[in-house]
Design an enzyme around this catalytic site. Sequence first.
Site, PDB file in Angstrom:
ATOM      1  N   SER A   1      67.475 -24.763 -33.005  1.00 32.41           N
ATOM      2  CA  SER A   1      66.920 -23.613 -33.725  1.00 32.41           C
ATOM      3  C   SER A   1      66.116 -22.759 -32.757  1.00 32.41           C
ATOM      4  O   SER A   1      65.924 -23.122 -31.598  1.00 32.41           O
ATOM      5  CB  SER A   1      66.034 -24.090 -34.875  1.00 32.41           C
ATOM      6  N   LYS A   2      65.664 -21.645 -33.268  1.00 32.51           N
ATOM      7  CA  LYS A   2      64.905 -20.661 -32.483  1.00 32.51           C
ATOM      8  C   LYS A   2      63.842 -21.307 -31.595  1.00 32.51           C
ATOM      9  O   LYS A   2      63.615 -20.880 -30.471  1.00 32.51           O
ATOM     10  CB  LYS A   2      64.202 -19.684 -33.444  1.00 32.51           C
ATOM     11  N   ARG A   3      63.183 -22.321 -32.172  1.00 36.00           N
ATOM     12  CA  ARG A   3      62.060 -22.849 -31.390  1.00 36.00           C
ATOM     13  C   ARG A   3      62.516 -23.605 -30.145  1.00 36.00           C
ATOM     14  O   ARG A   3      61.730 -23.897 -29.265  1.00 36.00           O
ATOM     15  CB  ARG A   3      61.121 -23.677 -32.269  1.00 36.00           C
TER      16      ARG A   3
ATOM     17  N   GLY B   1      64.640 -22.189 -28.137  1.00 39.40           N
ATOM     18  CA  GLY B   1      65.026 -21.140 -27.190  1.00 39.40           C
ATOM     19  C   GLY B   1      66.065 -20.236 -27.820  1.00 39.40           C
ATOM     20  O   GLY B   1      66.190 -20.190 -29.047  1.00 39.40           O
TER      21      GLY B   1
ATOM     22  N   GLU C   1      72.091 -13.217 -26.820  1.00 38.26           N
ATOM     23  CA  GLU C   1      70.843 -13.420 -26.077  1.00 38.26           C
ATOM     24  C   GLU C   1      71.172 -14.015 -24.704  1.00 38.26           C
ATOM     25  O   GLU C   1      70.507 -13.719 -23.718  1.00 38.26           O
ATOM     26  CB  GLU C   1      69.927 -14.399 -26.815  1.00 38.26           C
TER      27      GLU C   1
END
Length: 464
Positions: free
Chosen positions: A238-240, A242, A248
Amino acid sequence: MEPVITRFPPSPTGFLHIGGARTALFNWLFARHLGGQFILRIEDTDIERSTEASVKAILDAMEWLGLTWDEGPYYQTKRLDIYAEYAEKLIGTGHAYWCECTPEDLENRRKAAMAQGRKPKYEGTCRNLGLGPGPNRVLRFRTPESGETILKDLIKGPIFFDNSELDDLVLVRSDGIPTYNFAVVIDDITMNVTHIIRGDDHVNNTPRQMQIYLALGAKMPEFGHVPMIHGEDRAPLSKRHGATSVMEYKELGFLPEALVNYLVRLGWSHGDQEIFSRDELIKEFTLEHVGKSPSIFNMEKLLWLNAHYIKEKRPGELVAHLKPFLAARGFPEKDDSYIAGAIRTLQPRSRTLVEMADAMRFFMVDEVTFDEAAVQKFLTPEMRDVFERVIPELENLGDFNEANLEAVFKKVTGELNMKLGKIAQPIRVALTGVTVSPGLFEIIDVLGKETVIKRMRRAMGRMG
Ligand code: GLU
């Protein structure tokens, strides 16, 4: 053998996620390996959360990764009449029925079930009421109440489900929009999809979907569920952890080849081999070697692969990839052959295009920015004499090749009784502003005579 058809059906509610990209890649490779077709379908029935921007972002990412599709993109919202037709079929054969239970009714019953320690499940209230369509009514699937559904998963092996555990799922909402589980089956049937390869977060949907195939008397496709991608802490990526969106990674300076090579190895293996060309992947990819447990995302390995592909590419090919990064840094424009020359010197030492663009600053700007510590240490007063002698020699030099340059440096250091090695760093600082860079002769070769002399003159101004 019937032709193999795979598909990738993202929901356009966000960017293309790394996990989605891997699913797309596995479907693409599976189809290419068997000479089949790969379909792209946009599952946009969640009208509130689907956006044009997400569709574009997903298509861009697919193109960037080189995952070309043979058919589509199809849009579910343009196929509503097809779902309606199949809904009628299911109603006609008694496999679907209208339900008027309100969300409040369902919620109350759910709570009551929980309070009594029962597993909440649709209780079949409207199953035998023989209701017709009407406002606020949903269409439900009449799931068999007994027996079991066996999913012979191509990756996980057989999985058994008790039909009594499967709800009478909603096929069509009260606004006429089909649910995911219904639309996906109708699409896969009408598009003749033979193999459904997707994340194992869908395993529990599969027996429900299989029951719809059975009810329609449609040919059952093969299913393969790929384990999730986790972060180093073993939680789903998930986002956390990276960056999770494919694009991206583009912005972080990764090459599509590196990301594709990285993604394929997240879950699939071929002996000890780590580096695969696209042709090799097409040749070797099968589902037999897709692992059964989650894969761990490892940034260091991705960087290692990216460094490999940066080294491997022809400099001329990297120019187009690098240019947006150069422009983003506001560097003056240079012609492609100059940029390619600079790239060649940096290929062995760049893990990403971001690192390469940063390291390229001194090649691009008109005047280098001096690192003060480097100036103090290397642009010393005694260097003035050296530069004063070297510059006219360079001006007279016809060809700026390594042998000629070395001869000049030897001559001047010899005259001054100085070791040849002593002048390399001062010249490097003069040309780049810093003490770390590609080889001196390589830099000189790219910068060219005029710039080299100009920079050396300017550096003399800093020699105490
Ligand atoms: N739209 C679904 C998703 O993005 C597709 C799942 C499937 O492959 O059936 O998860």
